[in-house]
Scaffold this motif. Structure first.
Motif, PDB file in Angstrom:
ATOM      1  N   SER A  96      38.820  42.956  25.281  1.00  0.00           N
ATOM      2  CA  SER A  96      39.013  43.619  26.564  1.00  0.00           C
ATOM      3  C   SER A  96      39.201  42.557  27.647  1.00  0.00           C
ATOM      4  N   TYR A  97      39.604  43.003  28.811  1.00  0.00           N
ATOM      5  CA  TYR A  97      39.852  42.077  29.917  1.00  0.00           C
ATOM      6  C   TYR A  97      38.591  41.330  30.316  1.00  0.00           C
ATOM      7  N   ILE A  98      37.480  42.033  30.393  1.00  0.00           N
ATOM      8  CA  ILE A  98      36.210  41.403  30.764  1.00  0.00           C
ATOM      9  C   ILE A  98      35.794  40.380  29.709  1.00  0.00           C
ATOM     10  N   GLU A  99      35.967  40.708  28.437  1.00  0.00           N
ATOM     11  CA  GLU A  99      35.628  39.764  27.368  1.00  0.00           C
ATOM     12  C   GLU A  99      36.519  38.527  27.412  1.00  0.00           C
ATOM     13  N   ARG A 100      37.809  38.726  27.725  1.00  0.00           N
ATOM     14  CA  ARG A 100      38.708  37.567  27.849  1.00  0.00           C
ATOM     15  C   ARG A 100      38.280  36.678  29.006  1.00  0.00           C
ATOM     16  N   CYS A 101      37.898  37.284  30.121  1.00  0.00           N
ATOM     17  CA  CYS A 101      37.434  36.499  31.275  1.00  0.00           C
ATOM     18  C   CYS A 101      36.162  35.732  30.935  1.00  0.00           C
ATOM     19  N   PHE A 103      35.215  34.733  27.950  1.00  0.00           N
ATOM     20  CA  PHE A 103      35.565  33.677  27.000  1.00  0.00           C
ATOM     21  C   PHE A 103      36.194  32.484  27.718  1.00  0.00           C
ATOM     22  N   LEU A 104      37.040  32.753  28.714  1.00  0.00           N
ATOM     23  CA  LEU A 104      37.690  31.682  29.473  1.00  0.00           C
ATOM     24  C   LEU A 104      36.820  31.148  30.613  1.00  0.00           C
ATOM     25  N   GLU A 105      35.674  31.780  30.827  1.00  0.00           N
ATOM     26  CA  GLU A 105      34.734  31.397  31.877  1.00  0.00           C
ATOM     27  C   GLU A 105      35.371  31.481  33.266  1.00  0.00           C
ATOM     28  N   ILE A 106      36.081  32.580  33.504  1.00  0.00           N
ATOM     29  CA  ILE A 106      36.648  32.852  34.827  1.00  0.00           C
ATOM     30  C   ILE A 106      36.176  34.230  35.268  1.00  0.00           C
ATOM     31  N   GLN A 107      36.165  34.442  36.558  1.00  0.00           N
ATOM     32  CA  GLN A 107      35.774  35.738  37.098  1.00  0.00           C
ATOM     33  C   GLN A 107      37.018  36.594  37.309  1.00  0.00           C
ATOM     34  N   PRO A 108      36.878  37.911  37.161  1.00  0.00           N
ATOM     35  CA  PRO A 108      37.987  38.785  37.537  1.00  0.00           C
ATOM     36  C   PRO A 108      38.300  38.636  39.028  1.00  0.00           C
ATOM     37  N   VAL A 109      39.513  38.944  39.398  1.00  0.00           N
ATOM     38  CA  VAL A 109      39.971  38.768  40.771  1.00  0.00           C
ATOM     39  C   VAL A 109      39.106  39.570  41.739  1.00  0.00           C
ATOM     40  N   LEU A 110      38.742  40.763  41.356  1.00  0.00           N
ATOM     41  CA  LEU A 110      37.933  41.612  42.230  1.00  0.00           C
ATOM     42  C   LEU A 110      36.581  40.972  42.547  1.00  0.00           C
ATOM     43  N   PHE A 111      35.936  40.368  41.552  1.00  0.00           N
ATOM     44  CA  PHE A 111      34.648  39.712  41.776  1.00  0.00           C
ATOM     45  C   PHE A 111      34.805  38.490  42.679  1.00  0.00           C
ATOM     46  N   ARG A 112      35.858  37.724  42.469  1.00  0.00           N
ATOM     47  CA  ARG A 112      36.087  36.540  43.320  1.00  0.00           C
ATOM     48  C   ARG A 112      36.330  36.968  44.768  1.00  0.00           C
ATOM     49  N   ARG A 113      37.055  38.062  44.954  1.00  0.00           N
ATOM     50  CA  ARG A 113      37.289  38.557  46.304  1.00  0.00           C
ATOM     51  C   ARG A 113      35.986  38.954  46.983  1.00  0.00           C
ATOM     52  N   GLU A 114      35.115  39.630  46.239  1.00  0.00           N
ATOM     53  CA  GLU A 114      33.837  40.052  46.815  1.00  0.00           C
ATOM     54  C   GLU A 114      32.989  38.859  47.219  1.00  0.00           C
ATOM     55  N   THR A 115      32.969  37.821  46.403  1.00  0.00           N
ATOM     56  CA  THR A 115      32.162  36.647  46.725  1.00  0.00           C
ATOM     57  C   THR A 115      32.748  35.876  47.904  1.00  0.00           C
ATOM     58  N   THR A 116      34.063  35.805  48.008  1.00  0.00           N
ATOM     59  CA  THR A 116      34.642  35.108  49.150  1.00  0.00           C
ATOM     60  C   THR A 116      34.500  35.926  50.438  1.00  0.00           C
ATOM     61  N   ASP A 117      34.433  37.235  50.320  1.00  0.00           N
ATOM     62  CA  ASP A 117      34.208  38.073  51.502  1.00  0.00           C
ATOM     63  C   ASP A 117      32.810  37.907  52.065  1.00  0.00           C
ATOM     64  N   LEU A 118      31.880  37.563  51.205  1.00  0.00           N
ATOM     65  CA  LEU A 118      30.502  37.361  51.666  1.00  0.00           C
ATOM     66  C   LEU A 118      30.411  36.106  52.495  1.00  0.00           C
TER      67      LEU A 118
END
Length: 118
Positions: A96-101, A103-118
């Motif tokens: 799945s997309y979450i499992e691929r992320c 495995f690659l040790e990257i965050q989904p775009v939505l999570f990165r957006r939330e953290t940068t908004d904080l």
């Protein structure tokens, strides 16, 4: 230069960043296509991952707190760029997309957006 002025005026008239988001997605998809054609599917995972992070994802993240979309359709369009590239990087559509992320040790775009908004 004229195109940039035209895009800026469209943003200001409608108070929406949809044209900017669409052009960013188009630019990222072009860069992803260049990476796919250049290195191919048999390249090592770390090489493909590094190229994606440096060439493609940097466009998605650049000044994203300013133009971050609130519409689900735009968020899905932005997320689809990373979805397709994680599938390409791992050569594996079974995860799945979450499992691929993970495995690659990257965050989904939505999570990165939330953290940068904080």
């Amino acid at each position: 230069m004229f195109l940039k002025i035209l895009e800026f005026s469209l943003i200001m008239q409608t108070l929406s960043f949809s044209t900017h988001i669409e052009s960013t997605i188009l630019k990222c998809n072009k860069m992803c296509g260049i990476v796919k054609r250049t290195v191919g599917f048999n390249a090592p995972v770390n090489v493909k991952s590094f190229l994606f992070m440096s060439l493609c994802r940097s466009h998605l993240d650049f000044t994203s707190p300013v133009w971050s979309p609130h519409l689900k359709s735009k968020v899905k369009q932005i997320e689809s760029v990373q979805r397709s590239m994680t599938r390409f990087i791992l050569n594996n559509a079974d995860l799945s997309y979450i499992e691929r992320c993970q495995f690659l040790e990257i965050q989904p775009v939505l999570f990165r957006r939330e953290t940068t908004d904080l």
